[in-house]
Design a protein around this motif. Sequence first.
Motif, PDB file in Angstrom:
ATOM      1  N   CYS A 127       2.597  45.091  65.078  1.00 38.44           N
ATOM      2  CA  CYS A 127       1.535  44.324  65.744  1.00 38.44           C
ATOM      3  C   CYS A 127       1.121  45.082  67.017  1.00 38.44           C
ATOM      4  CB  CYS A 127       2.053  42.934  66.090  1.00 38.44           C
ATOM      5  SG  CYS A 127       0.876  41.940  67.032  1.00 38.44           S
ATOM      6  N   PRO A 128      -0.118  45.591  67.059  1.00 37.64           N
ATOM      7  CA  PRO A 128      -0.476  46.556  68.096  1.00 37.64           C
ATOM      8  C   PRO A 128      -0.388  46.048  69.534  1.00 37.64           C
ATOM      9  CG  PRO A 128      -2.359  46.103  66.651  1.00 37.64           C
ATOM     10  CD  PRO A 128      -1.193  45.356  66.096  1.00 37.64           C
TER      11      PRO A 128
ATOM     12  N   ARG B  57      -1.717  34.191  70.926  1.00 42.33           N
ATOM     13  CA  ARG B  57      -3.046  34.448  70.346  1.00 42.33           C
ATOM     14  C   ARG B  57      -3.943  35.293  71.232  1.00 42.33           C
ATOM     15  NH1 ARG B  57      -4.234  35.416  66.059  1.00 42.33           N
ATOM     16  NH2 ARG B  57      -2.183  36.223  66.409  1.00 42.33           N
TER      17      ARG B  57
ATOM     18  N   LEU C  13       2.576  39.225  68.312  1.00 44.10           N
ATOM     19  CA  LEU C  13       3.701  38.659  67.568  1.00 44.10           C
ATOM     20  C   LEU C  13       4.991  39.264  68.077  1.00 44.10           C
ATOM     21  CD1 LEU C  13       2.203  39.046  63.983  1.00 44.10           C
ATOM     22  CD2 LEU C  13       2.287  36.941  65.337  1.00 44.10           C
TER      23      LEU C  13
ATOM     24  N   CYS D 234      -3.921  38.983  70.481  1.00 42.06           N
ATOM     25  CA  CYS D 234      -4.243  39.468  69.134  1.00 42.06           C
ATOM     26  C   CYS D 234      -5.552  40.246  69.141  1.00 42.06           C
ATOM     27  CB  CYS D 234      -4.339  38.281  68.182  1.00 42.06           C
ATOM     28  SG  CYS D 234      -4.811  38.745  66.511  1.00 42.06           S
ATOM     29  N   VAL D 235      -5.508  41.453  68.526  1.00 45.29           N
ATOM     30  CA  VAL D 235      -6.726  42.261  68.411  1.00 45.29           C
ATOM     31  C   VAL D 235      -7.222  42.284  66.962  1.00 45.29           C
ATOM     32  CG1 VAL D 235      -6.319  43.689  70.438  1.00 45.29           C
ATOM     33  CG2 VAL D 235      -5.348  44.380  68.243  1.00 45.29           C
ATOM     34  N   HIS D 236      -6.683  41.402  66.152  1.00 43.73           N
ATOM     35  CA  HIS D 236      -7.137  41.204  64.765  1.00 43.73           C
ATOM     36  C   HIS D 236      -7.081  42.491  63.939  1.00 43.73           C
ATOM     37  CE1 HIS D 236      -8.139  37.199  66.003  1.00 43.73           C
ATOM     38  NE2 HIS D 236      -8.789  37.707  67.031  1.00 43.73           N
ATOM     39  N   ALA D 237      -6.023  43.249  64.157  1.00 44.05           N
ATOM     40  CA  ALA D 237      -5.846  44.474  63.380  1.00 44.05           C
ATOM     41  C   ALA D 237      -5.345  44.170  61.972  1.00 44.05           C
ATOM     42  CB  ALA D 237      -4.871  45.401  64.097  1.00 44.05           C
ATOM     43  N   ALA D 238      -4.886  42.945  61.748  1.00 41.25           N
ATOM     44  CA  ALA D 238      -4.470  42.476  60.418  1.00 41.25           C
ATOM     45  C   ALA D 238      -3.237  43.168  59.858  1.00 41.25           C
ATOM     46  CB  ALA D 238      -5.618  42.544  59.426  1.00 41.25           C
ATOM     47  N   GLU D 239      -2.487  43.860  60.725  1.00 37.49           N
ATOM     48  CA  GLU D 239      -1.228  44.457  60.255  1.00 37.49           C
ATOM     49  C   GLU D 239      -0.318  43.388  59.672  1.00 37.49           C
ATOM     50  OE1 GLU D 239      -0.262  47.498  60.019  1.00 37.49           O
ATOM     51  OE2 GLU D 239      -1.784  48.541  61.163  1.00 37.49           O
ATOM     52  N   CYS D 240      -0.329  42.235  60.278  1.00 39.77           N
ATOM     53  CA  CYS D 240       0.571  41.159  59.853  1.00 39.77           C
ATOM     54  C   CYS D 240       0.182  40.624  58.480  1.00 39.77           C
ATOM     55  CB  CYS D 240       0.604  40.046  60.894  1.00 39.77           C
ATOM     56  SG  CYS D 240      -1.025  39.418  61.346  1.00 39.77           S
TER      57      CYS D 240
HETATM   58  S1  SF4 Z   1      -0.807  42.290  63.663  1.00 44.09           S
HETATM   59 FE1  SF4 Z   1      -0.883  41.344  65.704  1.00 44.09          FE
HETATM   60  S2  SF4 Z   1      -2.820  42.008  66.572  1.00 44.09           S
HETATM   61 FE2  SF4 Z   1      -2.917  42.313  64.352  1.00 44.09          FE
HETATM   62  S3  SF4 Z   1      -3.834  40.461  63.498  1.00 44.09           S
HETATM   63 FE3  SF4 Z   1      -1.631  40.215  63.418  1.00 44.09          FE
HETATM   64  S4  SF4 Z   1      -1.146  39.171  65.332  1.00 44.09           S
HETATM   65 FE4  SF4 Z   1      -3.165  40.026  65.595  1.00 44.09          FE
END
Ligand code: SF4
Length: 75
Positions: A63-64, A17, A68, A20-26
């Motif tokens: 995931c940047p 966690r 993950l 995580c930069v919350h880019a929301a790719e996932c």
């Molecule tokens: S892709 Fe990676 S960095 Fe982006 S929200 Fe999901 S876990 Fe976070």
Amino acid sequence: MGLKLYTGPILDVSDERELCVHAAECVRGMPEVFNVSERPWVNPTHADTPELADKLRAVVARCPHHALKIVEHTS
Ligand code: SF4
């Protein structure tokens, strides 16, 4: 928080966690596996065919900050 491991039938996903930069790719890429309104929020049990496992590998690769990671089953 540290590293968490979520297990699935074909592959597992680890989540760190802090990275995580919350880019929301996932969540955009595979919402059936990554759903922040559910617990656990990572559920690789939905990647239960070779095709879905490949899709999960591709989504995790985007995931940047490498929060993950795919953990392949060894046997
Ligand atoms: S892709 Fe990676 S960095 Fe982006 S929200 Fe999901 S876990 Fe976070």
